[in-house]
Design an enzyme around this catalytic site. Structure first.
Site, short mmCIF file in Angstrom:
data_model
loop_
_atom_site.label_atom_id
_atom_site.label_comp_id
_atom_site.label_asym_id
_atom_site.label_seq_id
_atom_site.Cartn_x
_atom_site.Cartn_y
_atom_site.Cartn_z
N THR A 69 0.83 -1.21 0.00
CA THR A 69 0.00 0.00 0.00
C THR A 69 0.87 1.26 0.00
OG1 THR A 69 -1.73 -1.18 1.21
CG2 THR A 69 -1.83 1.22 1.22
N ASP A 113 -6.54 -3.03 -3.26
CA ASP A 113 -5.92 -3.97 -2.32
C ASP A 113 -6.70 -5.29 -2.33
OD1 ASP A 113 -4.13 -4.87 -0.47
OD2 ASP A 113 -4.99 -3.78 1.23
N ARG A 221 5.59 -3.86 9.34
CA ARG A 221 4.36 -3.66 10.14
C ARG A 221 4.54 -4.27 11.53
NH1 ARG A 221 -0.50 -5.75 7.11
NH2 ARG A 221 -0.42 -3.70 6.13
#
Length: 346
Positions: A69, A113, A221
């Site tokens: 993203t 996505d 992440r």
């Protein structure tokens, strides 16, 4: 899954989305790692800008949490064009896609996505938009129905998926660039943690940042999520400064070991080693044994365990490797005369 396991899950939680957005790099030059992907995108972006055209469509695939993203937003930023995004599960009807595409602007970046989760009729409608830059709309019903083609400006579609195998061949064929994102090494992860700490005004030593990076599964992440937990620990139990000792104590408290394995990973491996003599054991049997969904095991836990060399997938089932026996120090069970599986009360 326990809350502790969720600390290192690569899937985004609702509370993390705003946090992650603030840490995303705004340009390719600030994006750490993935050198091949960055080089290919940089060339494509510069060529498109020089010609004044829309860039080729891009399909990004790879494990969750690696920056798909972020890269999509960077492409729009580098091209200096508008950015719009959606996801496969959101586009449930053709009308949903028609409404979005009818508002597409020239050379805009449109990000989808989880593209592998598009409905089949929506995906087929997207084919003509990607290839011929038109949207076919059915007007009327029955014998009087007719198709009207609505032209749309040339745009760039950037799609992301964690399961490239589920993206149909016709869909993949419409993307000029198909790029894979891989897990990051410890050096790149340390740079990411150091940058995130600076943005969050967290005092962290290089050794502390490296320790967090080492236990983050090569996933930014997860690293950012662990950094938040270590920050909390340092604020409450230490002076607010994250050094090697504080990072180790915080991560040990979270039960995240030196390989980034958590309680759920250890439960999975110990079940194979202790209950089934190292395997082979079928996926559904393993799912029932640890009370977890089979697809969660296959998509979340197994890929990283396989990369570490702890687990093998075979036609007969899952098998623990010699490295797993050595690391988890499980007692070997004799398998003479049977599969080595204990009874309910053994």
């Amino acid at each position: 899954m326990t809350q502790k396991a969720g600390v290192i899950s690569p899937s985004p939680e609702e509370g993390d989305r705003q946090f992650e957005a603030a840490l995303r790099p705004p340009s390719l030059s600030e994006f750490t790692g993935q050198p091949k992907v960055k080089e290919i995108l940089s060339i494509a972006i510069q060529a498109a800008r020089a010609r004044g055209e829309a860039m080729d469509h891009v399909l990004l695939h790879g494990p969750p949490g690696l920056g798909k993203t972020t890269l999509a937003a960077i492409v729009a930023q580098e091209l200096e064009v508008p950015f719009d995004q959606t996801s496969g599960p959101v586009l449930q009807k053709k009308l949903d896609l028609t409404g979005i595409l009818s508002n597409i602007r020239d050379r805009q970046v449109f990000f989808i996505d989880e593209v592998h989760r598009l409905m089949m009729d929506v995906e087929e409608m997207l084919y003509s938009a990607l290839e011929d830059y038109r949207v076919d709309i059915l007007i009327g019903a029955g014998a009087g129905a007719r198709t009207h083609s609505l032209p749309i400006p040339r745009f760039t579609c950037v799609a992301a998926t964690t399961r490239q195998g589920l993206v149909s061949a016709p869909m993949r064929g419409r993307f000029g660039l198909v790029l894979r994102l891989n897990h990051y090494d410890v050096d790149d992860m340390t740079k990411i943690v150091t940058r995130s700490a600076a943005l969050l005004d967290i005092q962290v030593d290089p050794e502390g940042a490296r320790e967090i990076s080492r236990r983050a599964r090569g996933t930014p992440r997860i690293a950012n999520r662990l950094l938040r937990r270590v920050r909390d620990y340092a604020q409450v139990r230490a002076s607010g400064h994250v050094d090697l000792g504080v990072a180790q104590q915080a991560l040990d408290l979270l039960e995240v070991d030196r390989y980034g394995l958590d309680e759920a990973d250890r439960k999975l491996m110990l079940t194979i080693l202790q209950n089934y003599g190292g395997g082979p054991v079928g996926l559904n049997t393993l799912a029932a044994a640890i009370d977890e969904q089979a697809d969660t095991i296959e998509e979340v836990y197994e890929p990283y365990l396989i990369q570490l060399g702890f687990l093998d997938r075979t036609p007969r089932g899952r098998i623990a490797t010699e490295r797993a026996w050595d690391y988890f120090k499980a007692p070997r069970r004799s398998t003479v005369g049977g599969a080595g599986q204990p009874g309910l009360f053994d």
